[in-house]
Motif scaffolding. Structure first.
Motif, PDB file in Angstrom:
ATOM      1  N   SER A 118       0.703  -1.213   0.145  1.00 57.75           N
ATOM      2  CA  SER A 118       0.063  -0.117  -0.091  1.00 57.75           C
ATOM      3  C   SER A 118       0.995   1.413  -0.048  1.00 57.75           C
ATOM      4  O   SER A 118       2.178   1.056   0.046  1.00 57.75           O
ATOM      5  CB  SER A 118      -0.782   0.062   1.393  1.00 57.75           C
ATOM      6  OG  SER A 118      -0.066   0.200   2.342  1.00 57.75           O
ATOM      7  N   GLY A 119       0.470   2.379  -0.179  1.00 58.11           N
ATOM      8  CA  GLY A 119       0.866   3.615  -0.078  1.00 58.11           C
ATOM      9  C   GLY A 119       1.386   3.950   1.166  1.00 58.11           C
ATOM     10  O   GLY A 119       2.633   4.504   1.564  1.00 58.11           O
ATOM     11  N   SER A 120       0.631   3.582   2.270  1.00 58.57           N
ATOM     12  CA  SER A 120       0.967   3.820   3.757  1.00 58.57           C
ATOM     13  C   SER A 120       2.169   3.130   3.964  1.00 58.57           C
ATOM     14  O   SER A 120       3.255   3.603   4.563  1.00 58.57           O
ATOM     15  CB  SER A 120       0.023   3.420   4.741  1.00 58.57           C
ATOM     16  OG  SER A 120      -1.153   4.084   4.357  1.00 58.57           O
ATOM     17  N   CYS A 123       5.437   4.655   2.505  1.00 57.90           N
ATOM     18  CA  CYS A 123       5.792   5.757   3.031  1.00 57.90           C
ATOM     19  C   CYS A 123       6.683   5.182   4.297  1.00 57.90           C
ATOM     20  O   CYS A 123       7.901   5.865   4.466  1.00 57.90           O
ATOM     21  CB  CYS A 123       4.847   6.618   3.271  1.00 57.90           C
ATOM     22  SG  CYS A 123       4.154   7.342   1.930  1.00 57.90           S
ATOM     23  N   TYR A 152       0.248  14.404   2.833  1.00 62.12           N
ATOM     24  CA  TYR A 152      -0.588  12.908   3.161  1.00 62.12           C
ATOM     25  C   TYR A 152       0.343  11.848   2.758  1.00 62.12           C
ATOM     26  O   TYR A 152       0.761  11.772   1.465  1.00 62.12           O
ATOM     27  CB  TYR A 152      -1.981  12.993   2.353  1.00 62.12           C
ATOM     28  CG  TYR A 152      -2.718  11.577   2.660  1.00 62.12           C
ATOM     29  CD1 TYR A 152      -3.030  11.368   4.120  1.00 62.12           C
ATOM     30  CD2 TYR A 152      -3.052  10.784   1.734  1.00 62.12           C
ATOM     31  CE1 TYR A 152      -3.337  10.191   4.378  1.00 62.12           C
ATOM     32  CE2 TYR A 152      -3.650   9.422   2.061  1.00 62.12           C
ATOM     33  CZ  TYR A 152      -3.782   9.043   3.656  1.00 62.12           C
ATOM     34  OH  TYR A 152      -4.355   7.945   3.948  1.00 62.12           O
ATOM     35  N   HIS A 153       0.730  11.100   3.752  1.00 62.30           N
ATOM     36  CA  HIS A 153       1.751   9.818   3.137  1.00 62.30           C
ATOM     37  C   HIS A 153       1.021   8.629   4.055  1.00 62.30           C
ATOM     38  O   HIS A 153       1.897   7.862   4.663  1.00 62.30           O
ATOM     39  CB  HIS A 153       3.156  10.261   3.983  1.00 62.30           C
ATOM     40  CG  HIS A 153       3.598  11.785   3.298  1.00 62.30           C
ATOM     41  ND1 HIS A 153       4.241  11.587   2.069  1.00 62.30           N
ATOM     42  CD2 HIS A 153       3.772  12.767   4.106  1.00 62.30           C
ATOM     43  CE1 HIS A 153       4.604  12.768   2.020  1.00 62.30           C
ATOM     44  NE2 HIS A 153       4.273  13.467   3.025  1.00 62.30           N
ATOM     45  N   GLY A 154      -0.201   8.440   3.915  1.00 68.76           N
ATOM     46  CA  GLY A 154      -0.836   7.338   4.349  1.00 68.76           C
ATOM     47  C   GLY A 154      -1.100   7.472   5.929  1.00 68.76           C
ATOM     48  O   GLY A 154      -0.986   8.588   6.504  1.00 68.76           O
ATOM     49  N   GLU A 226       5.341  15.058  -1.334  1.00 69.18           N
ATOM     50  CA  GLU A 226       4.452  14.726  -2.511  1.00 69.18           C
ATOM     51  C   GLU A 226       4.830  15.718  -3.648  1.00 69.18           C
ATOM     52  O   GLU A 226       4.830  16.792  -3.209  1.00 69.18           O
ATOM     53  CB  GLU A 226       3.103  14.772  -2.407  1.00 69.18           C
ATOM     54  CG  GLU A 226       2.533  13.794  -0.997  1.00 69.18           C
ATOM     55  CD  GLU A 226       0.985  14.401  -0.900  1.00 69.18           C
ATOM     56  OE1 GLU A 226       1.051  15.007   0.281  1.00 69.18           O
ATOM     57  OE2 GLU A 226       0.079  13.958  -1.337  1.00 69.18           O
ATOM     58  N   SER A 231      -4.252  14.593  -1.871  1.00 70.67           N
ATOM     59  CA  SER A 231      -5.340  14.244  -1.088  1.00 70.67           C
ATOM     60  C   SER A 231      -5.768  15.493  -0.343  1.00 70.67           C
ATOM     61  O   SER A 231      -6.879  15.625  -0.064  1.00 70.67           O
ATOM     62  CB  SER A 231      -4.855  13.414   0.050  1.00 70.67           C
ATOM     63  OG  SER A 231      -4.624  11.993  -0.449  1.00 70.67           O
ATOM     64  N   ASP A 259       7.000  11.298  -2.575  1.00 73.94           N
ATOM     65  CA  ASP A 259       5.829  10.245  -2.427  1.00 73.94           C
ATOM     66  C   ASP A 259       4.981  10.304  -3.680  1.00 73.94           C
ATOM     67  O   ASP A 259       4.415  11.353  -3.705  1.00 73.94           O
ATOM     68  CB  ASP A 259       4.982  10.613  -1.279  1.00 73.94           C
ATOM     69  CG  ASP A 259       3.686   9.573  -0.955  1.00 73.94           C
ATOM     70  OD1 ASP A 259       3.757   9.110  -1.772  1.00 73.94           O
ATOM     71  OD2 ASP A 259       3.192   9.967   0.115  1.00 73.94           O
ATOM     72  N   VAL A 261       2.753   7.987  -4.450  1.00 71.75           N
ATOM     73  CA  VAL A 261       1.619   7.159  -4.728  1.00 71.75           C
ATOM     74  C   VAL A 261       0.484   7.525  -5.495  1.00 71.75           C
ATOM     75  O   VAL A 261       0.013   6.761  -6.296  1.00 71.75           O
ATOM     76  CB  VAL A 261       1.288   7.115  -3.120  1.00 71.75           C
ATOM     77  CG1 VAL A 261      -0.021   6.295  -2.895  1.00 71.75           C
ATOM     78  CG2 VAL A 261       2.159   6.141  -2.326  1.00 71.75           C
ATOM     79  N   ILE A 262       0.242   8.975  -5.644  1.00 71.98           N
ATOM     80  CA  ILE A 262      -0.588   9.470  -6.616  1.00 71.98           C
ATOM     81  C   ILE A 262      -0.188   9.895  -7.944  1.00 71.98           C
ATOM     82  O   ILE A 262      -0.576   9.662  -9.142  1.00 71.98           O
ATOM     83  CB  ILE A 262      -1.343  10.479  -5.929  1.00 71.98           C
ATOM     84  CG1 ILE A 262      -2.513   9.920  -5.162  1.00 71.98           C
ATOM     85  CG2 ILE A 262      -2.097  11.571  -7.057  1.00 71.98           C
ATOM     86  CD1 ILE A 262      -3.670  11.056  -4.460  1.00 71.98           C
ATOM     87  N   LYS A 288      -0.826   2.329  -5.909  1.00 72.01           N
ATOM     88  CA  LYS A 288      -2.093   2.614  -6.461  1.00 72.01           C
ATOM     89  C   LYS A 288      -1.947   2.197  -8.106  1.00 72.01           C
ATOM     90  O   LYS A 288      -2.141   1.060  -8.512  1.00 72.01           O
ATOM     91  CB  LYS A 288      -2.311   4.012  -6.393  1.00 72.01           C
ATOM     92  CG  LYS A 288      -2.842   4.561  -5.243  1.00 72.01           C
ATOM     93  CD  LYS A 288      -3.298   5.810  -4.872  1.00 72.01           C
ATOM     94  CE  LYS A 288      -3.655   6.316  -3.559  1.00 72.01           C
ATOM     95  NZ  LYS A 288      -4.886   6.303  -2.961  1.00 72.01           N
TER      96      LYS A 288
HETATM   97  C1  LIG Z   1       0.403  10.540  -1.425  1.00 68.68           C
HETATM   98  C2  LIG Z   1      -0.063   9.304  -0.948  1.00 68.68           C
HETATM   99  N1  LIG Z   1       0.880   8.746   0.010  1.00 68.68           N
HETATM  100  C3  LIG Z   1       0.043   7.678   0.480  1.00 68.68           C
HETATM  101  C4  LIG Z   1      -1.083   7.256   0.594  1.00 68.68           C
HETATM  102  C5  LIG Z   1      -1.616   5.865   1.221  1.00 68.68           C
HETATM  103  O1  LIG Z   1      -1.712   5.074   0.301  1.00 68.68           O
HETATM  104  P1  LIG Z   1      -2.469   3.708   0.652  1.00 68.68           P
HETATM  105  O2  LIG Z   1      -4.099   4.297   1.136  1.00 68.68           O
HETATM  106  O3  LIG Z   1      -2.571   2.858  -0.385  1.00 68.68           O
HETATM  107  O4  LIG Z   1      -1.996   3.466   2.198  1.00 68.68           O
HETATM  108  C6  LIG Z   1      -1.923   8.015  -0.453  1.00 68.68           C
HETATM  109  C7  LIG Z   1      -3.366   7.469  -0.711  1.00 68.68           C
HETATM  110  O5  LIG Z   1      -4.219   8.413  -1.075  1.00 68.68           O
HETATM  111  C8  LIG Z   1      -1.677   9.023  -1.083  1.00 68.68           C
HETATM  112  O6  LIG Z   1      -2.322  10.105  -2.010  1.00 68.68           O
END
Ligand SMILES: Cc1ncc(COP(=O)(O)O)c(C=O)c1O
Length: 447
Positions: A118-120, A123, A152-154, A226, A231, A259, A261-262, A288
């Protein structure tokens, strides 16, 4: 008792047991938004109703569209062939194939890939790699982590500590110690209604110098940002900002983590935003879009030199004490390889670049509608800020999301009083127009 449980388990409309994440549960259960099927740009609801247009690529993840045949087939084949192999001390071939495909997409010498789910996790993994990197090189005093307001880093403890969203932090105790934050890069006064990267704000990177002066560089391990904050409402970086952050990190021996993730896998018209901005970080977090959302997967791409720093000591000893049972899960790797094929074969990153001005023009049509305070666009993403009703912050956007779904057959994403639009990269120009026409109806309706 046992009988009641069985009956309840088979009841199709028992909404009580599931505690929905990041959702007002009571409101949802009063008027559920149920989705049972999806294909390409659309969802289909339980009621067998009309196709619902996906304005947000799931949660910024289904970049190649929903239920794409090659991804579905790859997952099915993989499930029949190898469901699981241990992630520690063993591996399967597709993990290596996917890692090298991702490395080839990443900039510079970022070519070592650590997988998670996952993104969390991505990070927290990147933050841990940064700390351990300094440790193995004998600079164990570098323990501070620098995030950014509105980041936002999860939802892991590392991610919420460096993140800058108050509701994600305030309920959960003291978080990690030794964390500081850069200021957010958004100013409505200076940036309202900007297409792409705003002119104003590069100087905010210099705040990092202030933070370094306060704590001393010898105590700082890494900065995480990011490239485009998604987010908290689609906040593109001011022109020149990321370059300045990179230069200050270099000057002080601080690692820079993007980061993505997006922003990874095409959202901003490139495989990674690092390429768009010509700034190479030391670590990239991804998730993602790597599987187009079809199977959970995340990961961290590290510079080769960073990986090499760990490759010392006796060869039977683990170099990084970190990993997940499902790191590089076979189903995720199969989905990832199929998604990357689709991105390449359908030139979806280039397509995103071509769609950027179409998105920007369509989104800016919302300017002037009642209650619209700002519209921002970058790549295939738009953020729209609405004015709050007195004493009810977030209610107008929440109603907009409900009305979009129930009245306009459109899925949008809202956070606070901001609407985010980020459709799959297969979206047509006509569908972009449709999204913003529907959104205009909704915005009028919630006034
Ligand atoms: C920049 C960023 N990092 C981390 C995450 C967390 O990802 P996850 O929900 O897959 O843990 C998100 C989720 O939207 C995100 O936008």
């Amino acid at each position: 008792m046992a009988q009641t449980r069985v009956a309840a388990a088979s009841a199709p409309n028992d909404l009580e047991s599931f505690w929905l994440p990041f959702t007002p549960n009571r409101g949802f259960k009063r008027a559920p938004r149920l989705i049972v099927r999806a294909k390409d740009m659309h969802y289909y609801t339980a009621a067998g109703g009309p196709a619902v247009l996906d304005g947000t690529a799931g949660l910024w993840c289904t970049n190649a569209g929903h239920n794409r045949d090659p991804i579905v087939a790859a997952i099915q084949r993989q499930a029949a062939e190898l469901d699981f192999s241990p992630a520690f001390q063993f591996a399967h071939p597709k993990a290596f194939s996917l890692a090298s495909r991702i490395a080839a997409l990443a900039p510079g010498d970022l070519n070592r890939v650590f997988f998670c789910n996952s993104g969390s996790e991505a990070c927290d993994t990147a933050l841990k790699i940064a700390l351990a990197y300094h440790h193995v090189r004998g600079e164990g005093t570098r323990t501070r982590l620098i995030g950014r307001e509105r980041g936002y880093h999860g939802v892991g403890f590392g991610g919420i500590s460096v993140g800058g969203m108050v509701n994600n932090r305030k309920f959960f105790g003291t978080l990690l110690t030794g964390v500081d934050h850069l200021p957010a890069t958004y100013s409505r006064e200076h940036q309202a209604f900007t297409k792409g990267e705003p002119e104003w704000g590069a100087h905010l990177a210099d705040e990092l110098e202030r933070i370094v002066a306060l704590h001393d560089a010898s105590t700082i391990a890494a900065v995480i940002v990011e490239p485009m904050a998604g987010s908290t409402g689609v906040l593109p970086p001011p022109k020149g900002y990321l370059e300045r952050v990179r230069a200050i990190c270099d000057k002080h021996g601080i690692l820079l983590i993007f980061d993505e993730v997006i922003t990874g896998f095409g959202r901003l018209g490139h495989a990674f935003a690092a390429e768009r901005y010509g700034v190479t970080p030391d670590l990239i977090c991804f998730a993602k879009g790597v599987t187009s959302g079809a199977v959970p997967m995340g990961g961290v791409i590290a510079r080769e030199s960073l990986y090499d720093a760990f490759m010392r000591g006796p060869e039977h000893v683990i170099e990084l004490f970190h990993g997940y049972t499902y790191s590089a899960h076979p189903l995720a790797c199969a989905a990832g390889l199929a998604a990357l094929d689709l991105y390449r074969d359908e030139k979806l990153f280039e397509r995103a670049k071509k769609l950027e001005p179409v998105m920007a023009d369509a989104a800016m049509m919302l300017k002037g509608l009642p209650g619209v305070l700002d519209v921002r666009t970058v790549g295939v993403a738009a953020g729209i800020d609405l004015a709050s009703r007195p004493g009810a912050v977030g209610l107008r956007a929440y109603e907009a999301m409900e009305r979009a779904f129930h009245d306009e057959d459109l899925v949008i994403r809202v956070g606070g009083e901001t609407i985010a639009i980020a459709p799959p990269l297969i979206v047509s120009e006509a569908q972009i127009a449709e999204i913003f026409e529907k959104l205009a109806h909704v915005i009028r309706a919630v006034n």
